[in-house]
Design a protein around this motif. Sequence first.
Motif, PDB file in Angstrom:
ATOM      1  N   THR A 112       0.815  -1.213   0.000  1.00 24.66           N
ATOM      2  CA  THR A 112       0.000   0.000   0.000  1.00 24.66           C
ATOM      3  C   THR A 112       0.847   1.262   0.000  1.00 24.66           C
ATOM      4  OG1 THR A 112      -0.131  -0.147   2.425  1.00 24.66           O
ATOM      5  CG2 THR A 112      -1.931  -1.129   1.160  1.00 24.66           C
ATOM      6  N   LEU A 172       1.140   3.105  -3.383  1.00 23.57           N
ATOM      7  CA  LEU A 172       0.006   3.803  -3.993  1.00 23.57           C
ATOM      8  C   LEU A 172       0.262   5.284  -4.258  1.00 23.57           C
ATOM      9  CD1 LEU A 172      -2.952   2.160  -2.036  1.00 23.57           C
ATOM     10  CD2 LEU A 172      -2.390   1.865  -4.460  1.00 23.57           C
ATOM     11  N   PRO A 173       0.977   6.026  -3.390  1.00 22.69           N
ATOM     12  CA  PRO A 173       1.194   7.452  -3.694  1.00 22.69           C
ATOM     13  C   PRO A 173       1.934   7.694  -4.996  1.00 22.69           C
ATOM     14  CG  PRO A 173       1.645   7.020  -1.386  1.00 22.69           C
ATOM     15  CD  PRO A 173       1.460   5.692  -2.042  1.00 22.69           C
ATOM     16  N   SER A 175      -0.577   7.832  -7.497  1.00 22.25           N
ATOM     17  CA  SER A 175      -1.377   9.045  -7.311  1.00 22.25           C
ATOM     18  C   SER A 175      -0.680  10.269  -7.884  1.00 22.25           C
ATOM     19  CB  SER A 175      -1.666   9.251  -5.820  1.00 22.25           C
ATOM     20  OG  SER A 175      -2.377  10.447  -5.605  1.00 22.25           O
ATOM     21  N   SER A 178       0.023   8.764   6.499  1.00 21.43           N
ATOM     22  CA  SER A 178       0.349   9.660   5.392  1.00 21.43           C
ATOM     23  C   SER A 178       1.363  10.726   5.765  1.00 21.43           C
ATOM     24  CB  SER A 178      -0.936  10.333   4.887  1.00 21.43           C
ATOM     25  OG  SER A 178      -1.516  11.122   5.918  1.00 21.43           O
ATOM     26  N   TYR A 203      -4.766   8.118  -0.923  1.00 17.98           N
ATOM     27  CA  TYR A 203      -4.905   7.678  -2.318  1.00 17.98           C
ATOM     28  C   TYR A 203      -6.367   7.708  -2.757  1.00 17.98           C
ATOM     29  CZ  TYR A 203      -4.568   4.816  -6.504  1.00 17.98           C
ATOM     30  OH  TYR A 203      -4.648   4.360  -7.791  1.00 17.98           O
ATOM     31  N   SER A 217      -7.403  11.216  -3.355  1.00 12.95           N
ATOM     32  CA  SER A 217      -6.882  11.783  -4.600  1.00 12.95           C
ATOM     33  C   SER A 217      -7.695  11.317  -5.803  1.00 12.95           C
ATOM     34  CB  SER A 217      -5.410  11.396  -4.779  1.00 12.95           C
ATOM     35  OG  SER A 217      -5.277   9.997  -4.979  1.00 12.95           O
ATOM     36  N   THR A 235      -8.770   1.302  -6.123  1.00 11.23           N
ATOM     37  CA  THR A 235      -7.766   1.084  -5.083  1.00 11.23           C
ATOM     38  C   THR A 235      -7.538  -0.407  -4.859  1.00 11.23           C
ATOM     39  OG1 THR A 235      -8.394   3.165  -4.020  1.00 11.23           O
ATOM     40  CG2 THR A 235      -7.156   1.579  -2.699  1.00 11.23           C
ATOM     41  N   GLN A 286      -5.601  -1.732  -7.782  1.00 11.43           N
ATOM     42  CA  GLN A 286      -4.209  -1.306  -7.744  1.00 11.43           C
ATOM     43  C   GLN A 286      -3.417  -2.110  -6.721  1.00 11.43           C
ATOM     44  OE1 GLN A 286      -2.579   0.640  -9.641  1.00 11.43           O
ATOM     45  NE2 GLN A 286      -3.922   2.157 -10.584  1.00 11.43           N
TER      46      GLN A 286
END
Length: 614
Positions: free
Chosen positions: A191, A194-195, A198, A400, A420, A423, A460, A463
């Motif tokens: 996880t 993920l950014p 993004s 975060s 995420y 976003s 999500t 992903q």
Amino acid sequence: MTRSKNPSETESGSFSARTCYMLHGALVMIHIMLIVSYIYGWEHHVTLPFTPTNTDFWPVVLSASLQAFYTLYTAVLVFLTQRLAMSRALVRRLKLTTIHDISSAWAGLGSALSNVWKQIHIPASLWATTAVTTYLVCISVLHVTSSTLLQFQTFNSSMTTNVSTTLGWVDISDENITFNQSLVENWGAITASLPVISQFPGLVSAGISNNTVYDIPQTSSVVGHATVNATTVTSSCGLLPNVTYSRNDGTATAPYGDGNAVLMAASTPWTDQIQVLRSTGAVIGGVRAKEDFAQAAVLLMVSTLLEIDPSVQQEVAVPMIWEVSLSNLFAAANKSIEVYFMQCSLSINTTQVVIDTQTNTLENPMPVPQPSTQWEEMLQWTSTTWSVNAGQILTDSGVSGYAFEDASGYTSEPSIVDEYIMSLVGLNLSAQYIQWDYDEPPVSNFTLTPDNLNAAVAQTIAQVTWIAGRLGLASNGGATGVKPGQGMALIYEEVTALRLNLLFATSASVIMLGLTLHTTGAIRASRNNQAPVTNIGALQLLWLGHHSASVHKALQDVEHPTEANLRRAGMLDVCFASMTSDEELPMTSLIDSLPVQAVDRDESDDGMAHSSWV
């Protein structure tokens, strides 16, 4: 002085003539063979594999080679044809101006056109200069069309091929994968990626498109389209009614009938945020229990605005208190934030899609489903083992780095997954943090719609599944990621190749052959006729003027040596031929034995009467 027969000159002239006719005939035959090849499609068998390198390389090589070949070939043709044509003109009974015009025309296309224009005022050699001009025009046509005579052209033909694939979908419902000792470390690393996605929303990743994960071929050397399996994740989020929240222990309770309820860990959020909640247990029959129970796949807490019916607002809205600093003159000490709790059911659908084997991208991206446009309550808890595990994976995420703290010291920090999802729906967590850092009051100004949230949750999950498979493939099934399986796919291979496309200059070569036979007198040529000069240039004219009293007398009377006056003076019939028999003739008798006025009525090729020098 006498001039005898030179056998080497005779043999050289015959060899030049044979070479000239053979080269012209060979050019015509080449074009005829290309026409036959074009009719029967033989050139289609000449193919080259299509690659980004030879797409530009081979056409340039072919074009340059053709231009070089035709430039050299036509240069030889012009040299031989001009030499033979002038030799024939010098041994025929023609006017001196005609011989001059023909010689000047062979200097180039521009000079040939100029001599044709001169025939308007003094018509001495219209057909002869026109023939030379036409020949040079044909040469120019070959020069211009040489680079396009043969062209590489792309075409497609298809064939089917079976190739191995790497499965895009990995099973995250296996308890050995989800609940092992490295649970937090494993899925936290996944996880945490993920950014990156993004920050680059336009990033095209092989094996995933929005909320669809699909298989990819293990080879990219085959050009074509492959039919592979694809798994699409869908989400349906609904509001949980009658949720109660305790700020002291950070627990939200969502009842689902018969004294049963789901417990969720929650903290008061800042406005316009979406947070994934972890289920901490259940209440069954009024008693907190640890045994299995039906639970939702994904639990969410949302602090944005929602367009819902006012009659439902009281059932689903949960007011929470956010304490603000009294030094902020634009806000009260306590700010009420309306929060909504939701559950999202997940489902998957497996279909077949077509991908490009070179880029591994979908030919037609899967549409993002929009099952609902209005918010509705979700009273039933529907889930599967896979969906429950997927929901729990979303809660195994690092923070975060944006910690929101109210005046009382109460802290709420969204996770990486929260950021995420936010976003994807259009929320900017960093901008919210700046707003909080400047002591601005928590005011909601973003309206969340069901279709946006459903698409964000589904994407999500897709992903995370895709990243798990890629990391598992990279680590060969190590602690990070899930090693994907292998499958087979059918590729419709496109043999994108280069083939010859024929554009012909056949008419030009045929015309050139005909003009060569005409201008050089191939049919009526006499092997014994020779002239003391082989061309009419400045030096040759000086020599003729010195040895020929007739030419000297015709030109010495010209007072003003303009082009027109000289051409008029040259309208006398001459023949510079010598009979190369066994008898030797004096050179002076070849040129000066007759005065200009002695006319022998003989019809030449252009139908005019001429006099000969004998």
